[in-house]
Design an enzyme around this catalytic site. Structure first.
Site, PDB file in Angstrom:
ATOM      1  N   GLY A   7       0.805  -1.222   0.000  1.00 52.39           N
ATOM      2  CA  GLY A   7       0.000   0.000   0.000  1.00 52.39           C
ATOM      3  C   GLY A   7       0.834   1.265   0.000  1.00 52.39           C
ATOM      4  O   GLY A   7       1.800   1.410  -0.755  1.00 52.39           O
ATOM      5  N   SER A   8       0.494   2.174   0.900  1.00 51.23           N
ATOM      6  CA  SER A   8       1.127   3.490   0.882  1.00 51.23           C
ATOM      7  C   SER A   8       2.527   3.515   1.490  1.00 51.23           C
ATOM      8  O   SER A   8       3.163   4.571   1.488  1.00 51.23           O
ATOM      9  CB  SER A   8       0.228   4.526   1.565  1.00 51.23           C
ATOM     10  OG  SER A   8      -0.810   4.884   0.677  1.00 51.23           O
ATOM     11  N   ILE A   9       3.024   2.374   1.967  1.00 53.34           N
ATOM     12  CA  ILE A   9       4.461   2.320   2.278  1.00 53.34           C
ATOM     13  C   ILE A   9       5.254   2.598   1.000  1.00 53.34           C
ATOM     14  O   ILE A   9       6.398   3.057   1.052  1.00 53.34           O
ATOM     15  CB  ILE A   9       4.840   0.957   2.894  1.00 53.34           C
ATOM     16  CG1 ILE A   9       4.140   0.773   4.240  1.00 53.34           C
ATOM     17  CG2 ILE A   9       6.346   0.836   3.089  1.00 53.34           C
ATOM     18  CD1 ILE A   9       4.333  -0.607   4.859  1.00 53.34           C
ATOM     19  N   THR A  10       4.618   2.344  -0.150  1.00 51.49           N
ATOM     20  CA  THR A  10       5.227   2.689  -1.443  1.00 51.49           C
ATOM     21  C   THR A  10       5.669   4.148  -1.475  1.00 51.49           C
ATOM     22  O   THR A  10       6.664   4.501  -2.123  1.00 51.49           O
ATOM     23  CB  THR A  10       4.218   2.417  -2.576  1.00 51.49           C
ATOM     24  OG1 THR A  10       3.851   1.031  -2.559  1.00 51.49           O
ATOM     25  CG2 THR A  10       4.811   2.751  -3.940  1.00 51.49           C
ATOM     26  N   LYS A  11       4.936   5.014  -0.782  1.00 51.59           N
ATOM     27  CA  LYS A  11       5.277   6.443  -0.807  1.00 51.59           C
ATOM     28  C   LYS A  11       6.672   6.718  -0.242  1.00 51.59           C
ATOM     29  O   LYS A  11       7.299   7.718  -0.619  1.00 51.59           O
ATOM     30  CB  LYS A  11       4.219   7.241  -0.039  1.00 51.59           C
ATOM     31  CG  LYS A  11       2.864   7.326  -0.736  1.00 51.59           C
ATOM     32  CD  LYS A  11       1.897   8.170   0.063  1.00 51.59           C
ATOM     33  CE  LYS A  11       0.598   8.422  -0.692  1.00 51.59           C
ATOM     34  NZ  LYS A  11      -0.207   7.192  -0.858  1.00 51.59           N
TER      35      LYS A  11
END
Length: 238
Positions: free
Chosen positions: A63-67
């Site tokens: 998920g937003s750990i991609t950020k």
């Protein structure tokens, strides 16, 4: 060196409680210190239908750990002198709304609306790169830039577009060449590599689970989070 028995038992108990209270079909976790994984554990079923038990080698959508990967790419470009944090996003992506800076985008302080224009989550169809950029005409500044923290997938989408334009090519290419390959994150990728944990929706009033639809986000990876990874790779990243 592995965690002492007492510490490992305490971490096991925390993970067991988290799985029980949050009703997760499976969960994996790791603790690391001094660059070394000292404890890791997997609980539950990675594939409920097949009865496949989760392991620490299973890949999960992060998920937003991609950020965090997007942010590192932006800061690499800053270190190379190709980008200024206090420059407006519009300096690198002319289609972007006027006002917000790169630094504000990194910090979720642009004031931009949370999601790209359109009905991504209702339709389960993410915008293409072209649609994302075209939709910026309708993007709303719900707050003045820098006024306060306001989470924005759209802002990170613009950071991903900034990376693509300055690094040349596409965001996924820059990610692989600048981060994943140099760090040896061989189990972190845009598409899952077996073994893979399936995503499930847990029925709120029963123990029933339903497979979640597999939403492909490759063109909006920086914004919405397409990456898959393992706890081992994320510990290395950490």
């Amino acid at each position: 060196m592995p965690a002492p028995d007492a510490a490992a038992a305490a971490l096991d108990a925390i993970l067991q409680a988290a799985q029980r209270e949050q009703r997760m079909p499976s969960v994996v976790a790791a603790a690391f210190r001094g660059g070394e994984v000292v404890w890791s554990r997997a609980l539950g079923l990675a594939d409920v239908e097949r009865g496949e038990e989760a392991t620490v080698d299973h890949a999960y959508r992060i998920g937003s750990i991609t950020k965090t990967f997007t942010a590192v790419l932006v800061l690499q470009l800053r270190e190379e002198g190709r980008l200024e944090l206090d420059a407006p996003l519009r300096a690198y992506v002319p289609e972007a709304p006027a006002g917000p800076t790169v630094r504000q985008a990194l910090a979720h302080a642009t004031g931009l609306q949370r999601e790209p224009p359109g009905e991504i989550w209702e339709s389960m169809r993410p915008p293409s790169r072209e649609e994302l950029l075209a939709g910026l005409e309708d993007a709303e500044l719900v707050l003045a830039p820098g006024e306060r923290w306001h989470y924005s997938n759209l802002a990170y989408g613009l950071l991903g577009e900034t990376v693509a334009r300055l690094a040349g090519g596409s965001f996924p290419e820059a990610l692989r060449e600048r981060v994943l390959a140099p760090l040896g994150l061989g189990r972190t990728a845009l598409r899952p590599q077996p073994p893979v944990a399936r995503g499930y929706f847990v029925e709120p009033y029963s123990d029933g689970v339903r497979p979640e639809p597999d939403l492909e986000l490759t063109e909006t990876t920086a914004a919405l989070g397409q990456l898959w990874s393992t706890v081992g790779d994320l510990a290395r990243w950490g």
